[in-house]
Motif scaffolding. Structure first.
Motif, PDB file in Angstrom:
ATOM      1  N   ASP A 191     -24.779 -23.484  11.036  1.00 17.26           N
ATOM      2  CA  ASP A 191     -24.686 -22.062  10.695  1.00 17.26           C
ATOM      3  C   ASP A 191     -23.425 -21.402  11.245  1.00 17.26           C
ATOM      4  O   ASP A 191     -23.331 -20.166  11.265  1.00 17.26           O
ATOM      5  CB  ASP A 191     -25.912 -21.323  11.242  1.00 17.26           C
ATOM      6  CG  ASP A 191     -27.215 -21.843  10.649  1.00 17.26           C
ATOM      7  OD1 ASP A 191     -27.232 -22.133   9.442  1.00 17.26           O
ATOM      8  OD2 ASP A 191     -28.210 -21.958  11.393  1.00 17.26           O
ATOM      9  N   LEU A 192     -22.451 -22.192  11.711  1.00 19.51           N
ATOM     10  CA  LEU A 192     -21.275 -21.645  12.386  1.00 19.51           C
ATOM     11  C   LEU A 192     -20.544 -20.608  11.535  1.00 19.51           C
ATOM     12  O   LEU A 192     -20.260 -19.498  12.010  1.00 19.51           O
ATOM     13  CB  LEU A 192     -20.330 -22.785  12.763  1.00 19.51           C
ATOM     14  CG  LEU A 192     -19.070 -22.426  13.559  1.00 19.51           C
ATOM     15  CD1 LEU A 192     -18.697 -23.567  14.513  1.00 19.51           C
ATOM     16  CD2 LEU A 192     -17.887 -22.159  12.625  1.00 19.51           C
ATOM     17  N   GLU A 193     -20.250 -20.929  10.293  1.00 16.33           N
ATOM     18  CA  GLU A 193     -19.491 -20.004   9.452  1.00 16.33           C
ATOM     19  C   GLU A 193     -20.255 -18.700   9.214  1.00 16.33           C
ATOM     20  O   GLU A 193     -19.673 -17.607   9.252  1.00 16.33           O
ATOM     21  CB  GLU A 193     -19.155 -20.672   8.109  1.00 16.33           C
ATOM     22  CG  GLU A 193     -18.098 -21.761   8.197  1.00 16.33           C
ATOM     23  CD  GLU A 193     -18.640 -23.103   8.702  1.00 16.33           C
ATOM     24  OE1 GLU A 193     -17.841 -24.030   8.913  1.00 16.33           O
ATOM     25  OE2 GLU A 193     -19.886 -23.215   8.867  1.00 16.33           O
ATOM     26  N   LYS A 194     -21.552 -18.817   8.980  1.00 13.93           N
ATOM     27  CA  LYS A 194     -22.379 -17.632   8.752  1.00 13.93           C
ATOM     28  C   LYS A 194     -22.414 -16.746   9.995  1.00 13.93           C
ATOM     29  O   LYS A 194     -22.320 -15.515   9.906  1.00 13.93           O
ATOM     30  CB  LYS A 194     -23.798 -18.068   8.376  1.00 13.93           C
ATOM     31  CG  LYS A 194     -24.769 -16.919   8.176  1.00 13.93           C
ATOM     32  CD  LYS A 194     -26.165 -17.446   7.876  1.00 13.93           C
ATOM     33  CE  LYS A 194     -27.166 -16.289   7.749  1.00 13.93           C
ATOM     34  NZ  LYS A 194     -28.549 -16.797   7.522  1.00 13.93           N
ATOM     35  N   ILE A 195     -22.521 -17.380  11.171  1.00 11.75           N
ATOM     36  CA  ILE A 195     -22.575 -16.638  12.435  1.00 11.75           C
ATOM     37  C   ILE A 195     -21.283 -15.867  12.664  1.00 11.75           C
ATOM     38  O   ILE A 195     -21.300 -14.689  13.056  1.00 11.75           O
ATOM     39  CB  ILE A 195     -22.834 -17.608  13.610  1.00 11.75           C
ATOM     40  CG1 ILE A 195     -24.231 -18.212  13.489  1.00 11.75           C
ATOM     41  CG2 ILE A 195     -22.655 -16.910  14.947  1.00 11.75           C
ATOM     42  CD1 ILE A 195     -24.456 -19.413  14.395  1.00 11.75           C
ATOM     43  N   ILE A 196     -20.158 -16.515  12.409  1.00  8.52           N
ATOM     44  CA  ILE A 196     -18.857 -15.872  12.615  1.00  8.52           C
ATOM     45  C   ILE A 196     -18.693 -14.688  11.676  1.00  8.52           C
ATOM     46  O   ILE A 196     -18.232 -13.611  12.069  1.00  8.52           O
ATOM     47  CB  ILE A 196     -17.724 -16.891  12.417  1.00  8.52           C
ATOM     48  CG1 ILE A 196     -17.733 -17.897  13.570  1.00  8.52           C
ATOM     49  CG2 ILE A 196     -16.376 -16.191  12.329  1.00  8.52           C
ATOM     50  CD1 ILE A 196     -16.796 -19.047  13.378  1.00  8.52           C
ATOM     51  N   ASP A 197     -19.092 -14.867  10.425  1.00  9.46           N
ATOM     52  CA  ASP A 197     -18.948 -13.803   9.438  1.00  9.46           C
ATOM     53  C   ASP A 197     -19.846 -12.617   9.773  1.00  9.46           C
ATOM     54  O   ASP A 197     -19.408 -11.461   9.731  1.00  9.46           O
ATOM     55  CB  ASP A 197     -19.282 -14.343   8.048  1.00  9.46           C
ATOM     56  CG  ASP A 197     -19.134 -13.287   6.969  1.00  9.46           C
ATOM     57  OD1 ASP A 197     -17.995 -12.799   6.775  1.00  9.46           O
ATOM     58  OD2 ASP A 197     -20.143 -12.928   6.331  1.00  9.46           O
ATOM     59  N   GLU A 198     -21.091 -12.876  10.135  1.00 10.76           N
ATOM     60  CA  GLU A 198     -22.044 -11.796  10.401  1.00 10.76           C
ATOM     61  C   GLU A 198     -21.691 -11.000  11.653  1.00 10.76           C
ATOM     62  O   GLU A 198     -21.993  -9.807  11.734  1.00 10.76           O
ATOM     63  CB  GLU A 198     -23.459 -12.362  10.528  1.00 10.76           C
ATOM     64  CG  GLU A 198     -24.043 -12.870   9.214  1.00 10.76           C
ATOM     65  CD  GLU A 198     -25.444 -13.420   9.393  1.00 10.76           C
ATOM     66  OE1 GLU A 198     -25.850 -13.657  10.566  1.00 10.76           O
ATOM     67  OE2 GLU A 198     -26.135 -13.607   8.368  1.00 10.76           O
ATOM     68  N   ASN A 199     -21.049 -11.651  12.618  1.00  8.80           N
ATOM     69  CA  ASN A 199     -20.723 -10.988  13.879  1.00  8.80           C
ATOM     70  C   ASN A 199     -19.278 -10.502  13.966  1.00  8.80           C
ATOM     71  O   ASN A 199     -18.882  -9.922  14.973  1.00  8.80           O
ATOM     72  CB  ASN A 199     -21.006 -11.924  15.055  1.00  8.80           C
ATOM     73  CG  ASN A 199     -22.493 -12.154  15.280  1.00  8.80           C
ATOM     74  OD1 ASN A 199     -23.182 -11.343  15.884  1.00  8.80           O
ATOM     75  ND2 ASN A 199     -23.000 -13.264  14.748  1.00  8.80           N
ATOM     76  N   GLY A 200     -18.492 -10.759  12.924  1.00  5.11           N
ATOM     77  CA  GLY A 200     -17.093 -10.326  12.930  1.00  5.11           C
ATOM     78  C   GLY A 200     -16.298 -10.946  14.058  1.00  5.11           C
ATOM     79  O   GLY A 200     -15.477 -10.287  14.702  1.00  5.11           O
ATOM     80  N   VAL A 201     -16.525 -12.233  14.303  1.00  2.00           N
ATOM     81  CA  VAL A 201     -15.921 -12.910  15.453  1.00  2.00           C
ATOM     82  C   VAL A 201     -14.482 -13.311  15.158  1.00  2.00           C
ATOM     83  O   VAL A 201     -14.182 -13.873  14.107  1.00  2.00           O
ATOM     84  CB  VAL A 201     -16.736 -14.171  15.832  1.00  2.00           C
ATOM     85  CG1 VAL A 201     -16.039 -14.965  16.925  1.00  2.00           C
ATOM     86  CG2 VAL A 201     -18.140 -13.773  16.279  1.00  2.00           C
ATOM     87  N   SER A 202     -13.574 -13.017  16.112  1.00  6.36           N
ATOM     88  CA  SER A 202     -12.193 -13.486  15.984  1.00  6.36           C
ATOM     89  C   SER A 202     -11.779 -14.339  17.176  1.00  6.36           C
ATOM     90  O   SER A 202     -10.688 -14.893  17.184  1.00  6.36           O
ATOM     91  CB  SER A 202     -11.232 -12.297  15.843  1.00  6.36           C
ATOM     92  OG  SER A 202     -11.348 -11.427  16.948  1.00  6.36           O
TER      93      SER A 202
END
Length: 252
Positions: free
Chosen positions: A146-157
């Protein structure tokens, strides 16, 4: 509050040298300690000593921030804390993901200094299915699927890699592809990233090896000093000159 994905630090656009940027956290740490002790002002000499740099370099660094202090008074501690925090982007909310929740990853998740410095651990990610759902530092671990989904949902940079060396590059590639543009790498390997992605590497074994070098050098210098101190005494005991068999001063 702003998130990390939509705001970037202003240091590069303002022309602050990278060497100065690298020292700003040192100044901030020293200033924060002064602030916690309710110290209102600090001289450049005192702050430089606390940060481990020389005062001339500190004054030059602060000139890039437009902060010059007041003659006879010094720098206002609270204002400098704010100024440096703003320059580093720490007045924003930076969501961070940690990938690899072994001993090191778990220790990082439990580190209390993130929140106080503008960083929020948004997610913990691990490849081990047995770790899924397990709480670490009060945050449930999620699977790497779920890495990509997690990054997208949390706005992670910002991503932190604490995986074994062999897994670090594939994880890095996925982070970058998902939009992460800054990576803190604890894995004992060098990562390859495209232009526009910043990587900071923390290798504890290398730091220990450097310390071992210095310890070995100090031990060698001490041994040489001891040998040098013993040599004159030995020559004096036998009344010998520099060659060991001729008096140092010939009789007239």
């Amino acid at each position: 509050m702003a998130t990390g994905r939509t705001h970037r630090p202003a240091t590069r656009s303002r022309g602050i040298p990278e060497a100065t940027v690298a020292r700003l956290p040192l100044y901030l740490r020293a200033l924060t300690a002064l602030s916690e002790r309710s110290v209102p002002t600090v001289s450049s000499e005192e702050l430089a000593a606390a940060a481990g740099v020389n005062s001339a370099k500190l004054r030059k660094d602060f000139s890039y921030l437009g902060s010059y202090g007041t003659r006879g008074v010094g720098y206002d501690v609270e204002y400098l804390v704010y100024q440096i925090s703003r320059e580093l982007g720490l007045t924003q909310d930076w969501p961070v993901v940690i990938v690899g929740i072994g001993n090191l990853g778990a220790a990082l998740a439990n580190y209390g200094g993130f929140a106080s410095r503008g960083f929020r651990v948004a997610a913990l990610i691990d490849a081990d299915p047995a770790m899924a759902g397990k709480p670490v530092a009060g945050i449930p671990v999620q699977h790497t699927d779920d890495l990509e989904k997690i990054i997208d949902e949390n706005g992670v940079s910002i991503g932190v890699i604490a995986t074994p060396a062999g897994a670090a590059q594939p994880v890095c590639d996925r982070l970058v592809a998902a939009g992460v543009t800054s990576i803190l790498n604890f894995a004992p390997t060098v990562l390859s990233v495209p232009d526009g992605v910043d990587v900071r590497k923390v290798d504890l074994s290398i730091e220990l090896q450097i310390l071992a070098f210095h310890e070995q050098r100090k031990a060698g210098e001490e041994a040489e000093a001891q040998a040098g101190a013993a040599a004159p005494a030995e020559r004096g005991d036998h009344g010998e000159g520099p060659d060991g068999d001729v008096p140092a001063v010939m009789p007239a």
